[in-house]
Design an enzyme around this catalytic site. Sequence first.
Site, short mmCIF file in Angstrom:
data_model
loop_
_atom_site.label_atom_id
_atom_site.label_comp_id
_atom_site.label_asym_id
_atom_site.label_seq_id
_atom_site.Cartn_x
_atom_site.Cartn_y
_atom_site.Cartn_z
N PHE A 174 0.80 -1.56 0.04
CA PHE A 174 -0.25 -0.12 -0.39
C PHE A 174 0.33 1.10 0.52
O PHE A 174 0.96 1.94 -1.18
CB PHE A 174 -0.83 -0.25 1.41
CG PHE A 174 -1.77 0.97 1.45
CD1 PHE A 174 -2.51 1.94 0.85
CD2 PHE A 174 -1.87 1.52 2.89
CE1 PHE A 174 -2.49 3.45 1.33
CE2 PHE A 174 -2.23 2.68 3.16
CZ PHE A 174 -3.11 3.87 2.18
N THR B 92 4.31 -11.08 -0.95
CA THR B 92 3.12 -12.03 0.25
C THR B 92 1.69 -11.81 -0.43
O THR B 92 1.49 -10.63 -1.13
CB THR B 92 3.45 -11.70 1.24
OG1 THR B 92 2.93 -10.02 1.64
CG2 THR B 92 4.52 -11.16 1.52
N ALA C 200 9.05 -2.65 3.02
CA ALA C 200 8.54 -3.97 3.88
C ALA C 200 8.19 -4.30 5.04
O ALA C 200 9.27 -4.17 6.08
CB ALA C 200 9.73 -5.02 2.78
N SER D 156 1.72 -5.65 8.34
CA SER D 156 2.02 -5.49 8.48
C SER D 156 0.66 -4.49 9.36
O SER D 156 -0.67 -4.51 10.08
CB SER D 156 1.50 -4.10 7.66
OG SER D 156 0.11 -4.03 6.85
N THR E 75 6.25 3.12 12.80
CA THR E 75 4.79 2.71 13.24
C THR E 75 4.22 4.20 14.68
O THR E 75 5.37 3.84 15.22
CB THR E 75 3.73 2.24 12.81
OG1 THR E 75 2.64 2.54 13.50
CG2 THR E 75 4.43 1.17 13.67
N ASP E 76 3.49 4.93 14.83
CA ASP E 76 3.35 5.01 16.53
C ASP E 76 2.62 4.21 16.86
O ASP E 76 2.92 4.91 17.99
CB ASP E 76 2.21 6.56 15.55
CG ASP E 76 0.65 5.58 15.21
OD1 ASP E 76 0.67 4.45 14.98
OD2 ASP E 76 -0.26 6.44 14.81
N GLU E 77 2.60 2.68 16.15
CA GLU E 77 2.22 2.00 16.99
C GLU E 77 3.54 1.28 18.28
O GLU E 77 3.16 0.99 19.07
CB GLU E 77 1.47 1.07 16.85
CG GLU E 77 0.38 0.95 15.92
CD GLU E 77 -0.44 -0.63 15.56
OE1 GLU E 77 0.08 -1.16 15.66
OE2 GLU E 77 -1.28 -0.34 14.67
N TYR F 122 2.70 -7.50 15.78
CA TYR F 122 3.55 -6.21 14.90
C TYR F 122 3.99 -5.32 15.22
O TYR F 122 4.99 -4.66 15.24
CB TYR F 122 1.57 -6.07 14.15
CG TYR F 122 2.42 -4.20 13.64
CD1 TYR F 122 2.89 -4.87 12.12
CD2 TYR F 122 1.43 -3.39 13.28
CE1 TYR F 122 3.37 -3.90 11.79
CE2 TYR F 122 1.83 -2.36 13.21
CZ TYR F 122 2.96 -2.25 12.24
OH TYR F 122 2.44 -1.46 11.15
N SER G 115 7.32 -6.38 16.83
CA SER G 115 8.39 -6.35 16.14
C SER G 115 9.03 -5.30 15.58
O SER G 115 9.74 -4.69 15.05
CB SER G 115 8.16 -7.75 15.12
OG SER G 115 6.83 -6.90 14.16
N LYS G 116 7.92 -4.10 15.21
CA LYS G 116 8.62 -3.02 14.78
C LYS G 116 9.14 -2.22 15.90
O LYS G 116 10.27 -1.32 14.89
CB LYS G 116 7.51 -1.62 14.33
CG LYS G 116 6.20 -2.11 13.14
CD LYS G 116 7.04 -2.31 12.19
CE LYS G 116 6.95 -0.95 11.14
NZ LYS G 116 7.92 -1.44 9.96
N TYR H 196 -15.18 -3.94 16.01
CA TYR H 196 -14.92 -4.55 16.80
C TYR H 196 -15.75 -3.27 17.90
O TYR H 196 -14.85 -2.58 18.09
CB TYR H 196 -13.35 -4.32 16.56
CG TYR H 196 -12.32 -4.82 15.79
CD1 TYR H 196 -12.74 -5.85 14.78
CD2 TYR H 196 -10.88 -5.13 15.51
CE1 TYR H 196 -12.68 -6.70 13.78
CE2 TYR H 196 -10.68 -5.16 14.49
CZ TYR H 196 -11.20 -6.27 13.73
OH TYR H 196 -10.43 -6.88 12.83
N ARG I 84 -8.59 6.46 16.00
CA ARG I 84 -7.18 6.79 14.82
C ARG I 84 -6.93 7.71 14.44
O ARG I 84 -8.07 8.73 14.55
CB ARG I 84 -7.40 5.65 13.95
CG ARG I 84 -7.37 4.38 13.88
CD ARG I 84 -5.93 3.68 15.54
NE ARG I 84 -5.91 2.34 15.48
CZ ARG I 84 -6.17 1.52 16.90
NH1 ARG I 84 -6.78 2.74 18.24
NH2 ARG I 84 -5.96 0.59 17.18
N HIS J 97 -6.00 -4.03 22.14
CA HIS J 97 -7.09 -3.25 20.91
C HIS J 97 -6.22 -1.65 21.90
O HIS J 97 -7.12 -1.78 22.99
CB HIS J 97 -8.52 -3.42 21.01
CG HIS J 97 -8.85 -2.55 19.85
ND1 HIS J 97 -9.83 -2.41 19.61
CD2 HIS J 97 -8.26 -1.70 18.24
CE1 HIS J 97 -9.92 -1.90 18.50
NE2 HIS J 97 -9.24 -1.41 18.03
#
Length: 339
Positions: free
Chosen positions: A11, A36, A82, A85, A125-127, A153, A156-157, A210, A217, A279
């Site tokens: 994306f 992928t 890559a 995500s 990412t902001d996560e 996720y 790992s980032k 959810y 967000r 979440h």
Amino acid sequence: MTVFITGGAGFIGGNFVHYIKRKYPSYRVVCLDCLTYAGNIKTLDPFINDADFHFSNTDITSRADVCRLFEEERPDIIVNFAAESHVDRSIENPEIFLKTNIMGTQVLLDACVKYGIKRYHQVSTDEVYGDLPLERPDLFFTEQTPLHTSSPYSASKAAADLLVQAYVRTYGIPATISRCSNNYGPYHFPEKLIPLMIINALSDKALPVYGEGKNVRDWLYVEDHCSAIDLIIHKGTPGEIYNVGGHNERTNLEVVKTIVGILGKSEDLITFVKDRKGHDLRYAIDPSKIENELGWKPKTVFEDGIKKTISWYLDNKEWWQEIINGEYKNYYEKMYGNR
Ligand code: NAD
Ligand code: DAU
């Protein structure tokens, strides 16, 4: 100038290839992507026969393949998009996230040490900052906010970011990191909230929100993320982290209702389903550093961006219909069948 764009069939990476080819027609662009489920070569159709564009079906975790490509192409700049995500997939199966997001980053960094590079840029990412409470709208993530991850996720980032910083300090790699909020726009894989809701609404399918849909967000139109990365790789200071976000906070329910409204569908399609494990409640970026130091400003407000995005999905049905008619059907049944 030769730019390696990893994950360029995905994306944001795909949008970045379009952005760079448009803005810097003299650059050689090499896209490394192992296609992928999330990669789509059709996104790169306009460039595939260009002399100054090379698509390489390369897995960033394959040291031999990555080194061969470095030797052949001698890149000046690497932008690493890559990754695995999708948070929901990381909850089901964390391992591939650790392999691609951490070990893949390490392979790229090792190649930079071995062959030399003008700039390595890590798309983070902001996560990595975890989440903010819903009842404190005054709080924002800054570059000083401690790392505090919630999902495999985001863990790992964050690990990849730490590796990048270690390679800056230990090996002197000229690397930068950007931490962006949620993107939306063309070529977004339909497992993510906005394209999933557009596509389901178009066929009058249930819209699975959810929990109670109260999570917030901070949405950024993908082209604004591309312009931020462009500024960072050309003008940013090596070793620095830049937060990227446009102050477009919305609850998930607000986003879904906006989509339903624009498409003229019924809100009865909205279905509240079991919440995501762990979440994150709210993400919100303070982008002052990139605004003040590099003069970045986002161009697209959410009201315009969401209309442009919906128009793109209406005009490009063949791009997403092929996806939802394939393996995606099994994914959808597994994630939403009994939810
Ligand atoms: P995406 O899932 O749409 O695309 C990922 C791409 O990477 C795909 O083309 C896939 O084929 C490729 N890929 C996966 N594993 C690979 C491997 N081992 N070797 C080579 N290619 C591989 O992801 P996206 O949403 O475009 O996100 C791109 C980057 O931006 C990610 O690093 C993500 O963490 C980060 N990010 C995303 C968002 C967002 O809202 N989507 C926001 C902030 C940061
Ligand atoms: O903040 C940046 C991150 O944004 C990126 O690092 C991730 O790669 C990207 O996937 C995105 O993560 P989110 O988990 O925020 O995005 P997602 O589209 O999966 O979900 C957005 C919100 O919508 C989230 O609160 C969960 C909710 N949601 C999602 C789906 C897919 C639903 O309510 N229903 C759904 O079906």
